[in-house]
Scaffold this motif. Structure first.
Motif, PDB file in Angstrom:
ATOM      1  N   HIS A 125     -32.148  51.533  34.089  1.00 51.00           N
ATOM      2  CA  HIS A 125     -30.815  51.763  34.892  1.00 51.00           C
ATOM      3  C   HIS A 125     -31.455  51.370  36.197  1.00 51.00           C
ATOM      4  O   HIS A 125     -30.546  49.995  36.812  1.00 51.00           O
ATOM      5  CB  HIS A 125     -30.055  53.135  34.890  1.00 51.00           C
ATOM      6  CG  HIS A 125     -29.148  53.076  33.582  1.00 51.00           C
ATOM      7  ND1 HIS A 125     -28.370  52.079  33.056  1.00 51.00           N
ATOM      8  CD2 HIS A 125     -29.428  53.653  32.493  1.00 51.00           C
ATOM      9  CE1 HIS A 125     -27.862  52.545  32.202  1.00 51.00           C
ATOM     10  NE2 HIS A 125     -28.736  53.407  31.660  1.00 51.00           N
ATOM     11  N   TYR A 126     -31.458  51.857  37.262  1.00 45.83           N
ATOM     12  CA  TYR A 126     -31.941  51.305  38.591  1.00 45.83           C
ATOM     13  C   TYR A 126     -33.076  50.277  39.201  1.00 45.83           C
ATOM     14  O   TYR A 126     -33.183  49.890  40.212  1.00 45.83           O
ATOM     15  CB  TYR A 126     -32.862  52.310  39.195  1.00 45.83           C
ATOM     16  CG  TYR A 126     -33.412  52.265  40.288  1.00 45.83           C
ATOM     17  CD1 TYR A 126     -32.555  51.992  41.528  1.00 45.83           C
ATOM     18  CD2 TYR A 126     -35.107  52.443  41.443  1.00 45.83           C
ATOM     19  CE1 TYR A 126     -33.345  51.800  42.478  1.00 45.83           C
ATOM     20  CE2 TYR A 126     -35.456  52.150  42.263  1.00 45.83           C
ATOM     21  CZ  TYR A 126     -34.162  52.169  43.530  1.00 45.83           C
ATOM     22  OH  TYR A 126     -34.569  51.590  44.552  1.00 45.83           O
ATOM     23  N   SER A 127     -33.723  49.431  37.835  1.00 46.56           N
ATOM     24  CA  SER A 127     -34.550  48.519  37.839  1.00 46.56           C
ATOM     25  C   SER A 127     -34.828  48.117  36.747  1.00 46.56           C
ATOM     26  O   SER A 127     -35.654  47.610  35.428  1.00 46.56           O
ATOM     27  CB  SER A 127     -36.166  48.097  38.361  1.00 46.56           C
ATOM     28  OG  SER A 127     -37.220  47.700  38.694  1.00 46.56           O
ATOM     29  N   PRO A 128     -33.111  47.248  36.772  1.00 45.57           N
ATOM     30  CA  PRO A 128     -32.560  46.615  35.058  1.00 45.57           C
ATOM     31  C   PRO A 128     -33.843  45.187  34.909  1.00 45.57           C
ATOM     32  O   PRO A 128     -33.766  44.812  33.870  1.00 45.57           O
ATOM     33  CB  PRO A 128     -31.696  46.493  34.703  1.00 45.57           C
ATOM     34  CG  PRO A 128     -31.326  45.954  36.621  1.00 45.57           C
ATOM     35  CD  PRO A 128     -32.401  46.980  37.273  1.00 45.57           C
ATOM     36  N   ARG A 129     -33.894  44.363  35.606  1.00 47.24           N
ATOM     37  CA  ARG A 129     -35.177  43.848  35.629  1.00 47.24           C
ATOM     38  C   ARG A 129     -36.166  43.856  36.751  1.00 47.24           C
ATOM     39  O   ARG A 129     -35.762  43.957  37.693  1.00 47.24           O
ATOM     40  CB  ARG A 129     -34.260  41.989  35.601  1.00 47.24           C
ATOM     41  CG  ARG A 129     -33.456  41.625  34.917  1.00 47.24           C
ATOM     42  CD  ARG A 129     -33.432  41.445  33.504  1.00 47.24           C
ATOM     43  NE  ARG A 129     -32.728  40.787  32.695  1.00 47.24           N
ATOM     44  CZ  ARG A 129     -32.312  41.432  31.964  1.00 47.24           C
ATOM     45  NH1 ARG A 129     -32.280  43.439  32.130  1.00 47.24           N
ATOM     46  NH2 ARG A 129     -30.745  41.197  31.343  1.00 47.24           N
TER      47      ARG A 129
END
Length: 378
Positions: free
Chosen positions: A63-67
């Protein structure tokens, strides 16, 4: 004083399932009765189980680094993660924060400290439904692992630390086939560039891994933090874990290592997605095989929160002699006890009223409602 009654439920206790009612008073389980009750919430014959205890999930990171190269607002990421966790029946979650970075990725120093602070603030502001604690995933082959750990030296919410080394040719990547797939083919690296990459990773492991394991395990012993090994593959790995005071063996990659860890008194943890899929995504041993050998103690949702509820029911369906109380203990009682949380994980008088109402005739179970310390959260 607040009270709530769950009636007409199939109550999953430690060793049996009884039909009856549960009285909750001021956030604690006050009484369990096999008599019918005509008050409170009618569970209509659904299961009433303890709230699930999740020790290892990378889900917050998604969720924090979705890409790649994208980071999200920390509070928004935490709330999205928490909502999915709670709706999956998880009432206690150990959020994994990755410490140690290298050319393969990771987070900058202070980034995970910022995430831990955001979790604490979200809890203080009553934004969260589940109880959140910290699990530090320490990449011991990374040069800066101890530098990142300094940010958590005095954090009382750190209850679990895992010692990880994802270098090629060992542990999770005993054979190079999977490593080539993960790191060469998916990234389009030439043979020459890939060889140089491997050489650097192996050299870093040789330089840092042992001394970082020694330091971190010693600090955990001083602070009373549970230590987990990760991806143990051989008897030598297990002996090393015993020497470091490990009590949780995460994702052993061979039956030999799992059996030895279990015999040494460690709780053997495997991924619930492994149960749901019927195999490991890395090509290692299937968790169901360890259940059939009687050496599977704990399940973790790893990267799919709902798998933590789904997998125990599948084990009952697929493993001879497996009962629902025994299977659910892998996601409630045993993980709680492994990390010293003796106030939850069971439906018993005096314990926290972390409860989940579950409907399941066949196939995928359905979460009807979730209660944390007697407060409905889903």
């Amino acid at each position: 004083m607040t009270e709530h009654v769950f009636s007409n439920a199939r109550i999953v206790l430690e060793n049996e399932i009884v039909k009856g009612s549960v009285l909750v008073r001021d956030g604690l389980i006050a009484d369990i009765s096999e008599n019918a009750s005509h008050t409170g919430e009618d569970c209509d014959g659904d299961y009433l189980i303890p709230g699930l205890v999740e020790l290892h999930t990378d889900h917050l990171e998604q969720h924090y680094s979705p890409r790649p190269g994208v980071t999200w607002n920390k509070t928004a990421a935490i709330q999205a993660h928490d909502a999915q966790i709670a709706s999956s029946g998880i009432t206690t979650v150990f959020d994994c924060l990755r410490l140690g970075s290298d050319e393969d990725g990771g987070f900058a120093k202070g980034e995970m400290r910022g995430m831990a602070d955001a979790i604490k603030q979200a809890q203080n502001e009553n934004r969260l439904r589940a109880d959140h604690l910290l699990h530090l995933r320490c990449e011991v082959a990374a040069a800066d692992a101890l530098e990142h750990f300094e940010d958590f030296e005095n954090d009382p919410n750190v209850k679990l630390i895992s010692l990880m080394d994802h270098s090629p040719g060992q542990r999770q990547f005993q054979t190079m086939d999977q490593y080539i797939f993960f790191y060469q083919k998916k990234r389009g690296l030439s043979d020459e560039v890939f060889k140089a990459f491997i050489d650097r990773r192996v050299a870093a492991s040789a330089k840092y891994s042992a001394k970082h394991r020694d330091y971190l395990s010693a600090r955990c012993a001083e602070r009373g933090i549970t230590v987990a090994s990760h991806d143990d593959a051989t008897l030598a790995h297990v002996e090393e874990a015993i020497g470091h005071g490990v009590t949780l063996a995460e994702f052993p990659t061979s039956a030999e290592a799992a059996q030895a860890s279990h015999n040494a008194g460690m709780s053997v943890l495997m991924g619930a997605p492994n149960i749901v899929r019927g195999k490991s995504h890395s090509g290692n041993i299937a968790a169901r095989d360890l259940a059939e050998l009687g050496v599977l103690d704990v399940l973790s949702s790893d990267y799919v929160p709902f798998s933590l509820l789904y997998a125990p029911f599948l084990l009952v369906d697929q493993v001879e002699g497996m009962t629902l109380p025994k299977a659910l203990a892998m996601v409630t009682t045993t993980p709680a006890c492994t990390v010293g949380l003796n106030d939850r994980g069971r439906i018993a008088p005096g314990l926290r009223a972390d409860l989940v109402r579950v409907h399941r005739d066949a196939g995928v179970p359905v979460v009807r409602s979730v209660w944390q310390r007697g407060r409905r959260v889903a």
